[in-house]
Design a protein around this motif. Structure first.
Motif, PDB file in Angstrom:
ATOM      1  N   CYS A  95       0.748  -0.990  -0.516  1.00 49.41           N
ATOM      2  CA  CYS A  95       0.274  -0.128  -0.464  1.00 49.41           C
ATOM      3  C   CYS A  95       0.915   1.277   0.212  1.00 49.41           C
ATOM      4  N   LEU A  96       0.577   1.943  -1.000  1.00 45.49           N
ATOM      5  CA  LEU A  96       1.555   3.223  -1.100  1.00 45.49           C
ATOM      6  C   LEU A  96       0.010   5.074  -0.507  1.00 45.49           C
ATOM      7  N   ILE A  97       0.865   4.631  -0.148  1.00 48.69           N
ATOM      8  CA  ILE A  97      -0.408   5.866   0.922  1.00 48.69           C
ATOM      9  C   ILE A  97       0.178   7.478   1.058  1.00 48.69           C
ATOM     10  N   ASP A  98      -0.241   8.327  -0.092  1.00 44.68           N
ATOM     11  CA  ASP A  98       0.212   9.519  -0.403  1.00 44.68           C
ATOM     12  C   ASP A  98      -1.000  10.397  -0.490  1.00 44.68           C
ATOM     13  N   GLY A  99      -2.319  10.419   0.130  1.00 46.24           N
ATOM     14  CA  GLY A  99      -3.008  11.428  -0.342  1.00 46.24           C
ATOM     15  C   GLY A  99      -3.248  12.296   0.546  1.00 46.24           C
ATOM     16  N   ASP A 100      -4.689  12.689   1.462  1.00 43.14           N
ATOM     17  CA  ASP A 100      -4.470  13.854   2.905  1.00 43.14           C
ATOM     18  C   ASP A 100      -4.254  13.249   3.890  1.00 43.14           C
ATOM     19  N   HIS A 101      -2.880  14.189   4.300  1.00 44.77           N
ATOM     20  CA  HIS A 101      -1.938  14.247   5.647  1.00 44.77           C
ATOM     21  C   HIS A 101      -2.390  14.715   5.970  1.00 44.77           C
ATOM     22  N   ASN A 102      -3.726  14.107   7.087  1.00 47.74           N
ATOM     23  CA  ASN A 102      -3.904  14.418   8.463  1.00 47.74           C
ATOM     24  C   ASN A 102      -3.704  13.010   8.899  1.00 47.74           C
ATOM     25  N   ASN A 190      -2.065  15.424  16.193  1.00 43.14           N
ATOM     26  CA  ASN A 190      -1.547  16.028  14.600  1.00 43.14           C
ATOM     27  C   ASN A 190      -0.495  15.753  13.546  1.00 43.14           C
ATOM     28  N   GLY A 191      -0.592  15.490  12.676  1.00 43.81           N
ATOM     29  CA  GLY A 191       0.353  15.116  11.595  1.00 43.81           C
ATOM     30  C   GLY A 191       0.316  13.962  11.253  1.00 43.81           C
ATOM     31  N   VAL A 192       1.244  13.422   9.996  1.00 42.22           N
ATOM     32  CA  VAL A 192       1.352  11.989   9.566  1.00 42.22           C
ATOM     33  C   VAL A 192       2.139  11.032  10.468  1.00 42.22           C
ATOM     34  N   MET A 193       2.846  11.810  10.778  1.00 37.88           N
ATOM     35  CA  MET A 193       4.178  11.121  11.571  1.00 37.88           C
ATOM     36  C   MET A 193       3.578  10.900  13.366  1.00 37.88           C
ATOM     37  N   THR A 194       2.888  11.764  13.660  1.00 37.25           N
ATOM     38  CA  THR A 194       2.384  11.177  15.019  1.00 37.25           C
ATOM     39  C   THR A 194       1.835  10.026  14.912  1.00 37.25           C
ATOM     40  N   ALA A 195       0.005  10.641  14.010  1.00 33.68           N
ATOM     41  CA  ALA A 195      -0.389   8.821  13.491  1.00 33.68           C
ATOM     42  C   ALA A 195       0.830   7.569  13.177  1.00 33.68           C
ATOM     43  N   VAL A 196       1.427   7.945  12.481  1.00 37.21           N
ATOM     44  CA  VAL A 196       2.627   6.519  12.682  1.00 37.21           C
ATOM     45  C   VAL A 196       3.357   5.753  13.734  1.00 37.21           C
TER      46      VAL A 196
END
Length: 276
Positions: A95-102, A190-196
């Protein structure tokens, strides 16, 4: 002019991504966020040679992407948001995720992908773009109305971001109406890295490799999967590479300086020619 100077696409990681696909012998590939279709076209070529299938998720596909997917029996376009489309697709190898960055979108994408693969032999290899500055710890909203109010931070379309400054500024890197920044940087959800990072806390069987350039590429994989050692060996040069991180900081400083000079030039033109 500045758009031509900016490297921002997953296509820049093409060599790395395709080698990873070869290592895991991927057949079913999911791409979330197709933009102009530059990388989509290369993915279609790859799955055609591999005899696989590419699922492209893009709520507002360009004419190029529509044509690319229509012309290949190895590609299927789903014109929906990712959170609506994912339940329709089923388990994928990559899976390549590069969509909505929130945070809200990325965290739900990761959970949906994980849940779909519960009965599969192994979880998919997951690529996540924009885990670095400026989206790592600040939400971006392309369609704020699609994010629940309780999951959405205060945002603005008017201001931009710059390095070494947590506050938004007049100028800087901004969306010119195409997207909005969360007003505040950091904090919970808040943010992509936080989600990861939150995903990794919930699912400790996963490992993360980080390529610190071109806004940051994260690669999630199960630590005990059959291809883990071979994948680690291949990614070891890139993972948290200090030189790449320094080059990225230099690139961003130079790009932001170009934006600053461009804004100054525009202000000067408006001062000398107020009717223009």
């Amino acid at each position: 002019m500045t758009d031509q100077l900016l490297l921002y696409s997953l296509a820049e990681f093409e060599t790395i991504i395709f080698e990873c696909l070869n290592i895991i012998q991927a057949k079913r590939i999911l791409e979330i966020g197709c933009e102009a279709g530059h990388f989509t076209n290369r993915l279609i070529e790859w799955v055609e040679q591999a005899g696989g299938m590419l699922y492209c998720v893009e709520p507002q596909p360009s004419e190029t992407v529509l044509n690319q997917c229509h012309q290949s029996k190895h590609a299927r376009l789903i014109v929906e948001t990712s959170l609506t489309a994912l339940p329709q697709i089923g388990p994928c190898d990559c899976c390549l995720i590069d969509g909505d960055h929130n945070y809200y979108t990325v965290s739900h994408e990761l959970e949906l992908i994980w849940q779909q693969c519960q009965n599969a032999e192994q979880q998919p290899l997951i690529f996540l773009h924009d885990i670095g500055w400026p989206c790592a710890y600040r939400d971006v909203y392309y369609s704020p109305e699609q994010i629940p109010i309780e999951a959405r931070h205060p945002f603005t379309y008017q201001q931009g971001v710059t390095l070494a400054c947590q506050e938004l500024i007049d100028g800087g890197f901004r969306g010119e109406g195409a997207f909005a920044w969360a007003v505040h940087q950091g904090g919970q959800q808040n943010g992509v890295m936080t989600a990861v990072n939150d995903f990794l806390e919930r699912h400790n069987s996963f490992s993360l490799a980080e390529i610190p350039c071109i806004f940051g590429l994260g690669i999630l994989y199960q630590s005990n999967c059959t291809y883990a050692r071979k994948l680690q060996d291949f990614l070891s040069f890139y993972d948290k590479n200090i030189l790449l991180a320094k080059l990225e900081q230099n690139r961003l400083h130079l790009y932001l300086k170009v934006l600053e000079l461009q804004d100054q030039l525009l202000a000067l033109k408006q001062l000398t020619n107020p009717l223009q």
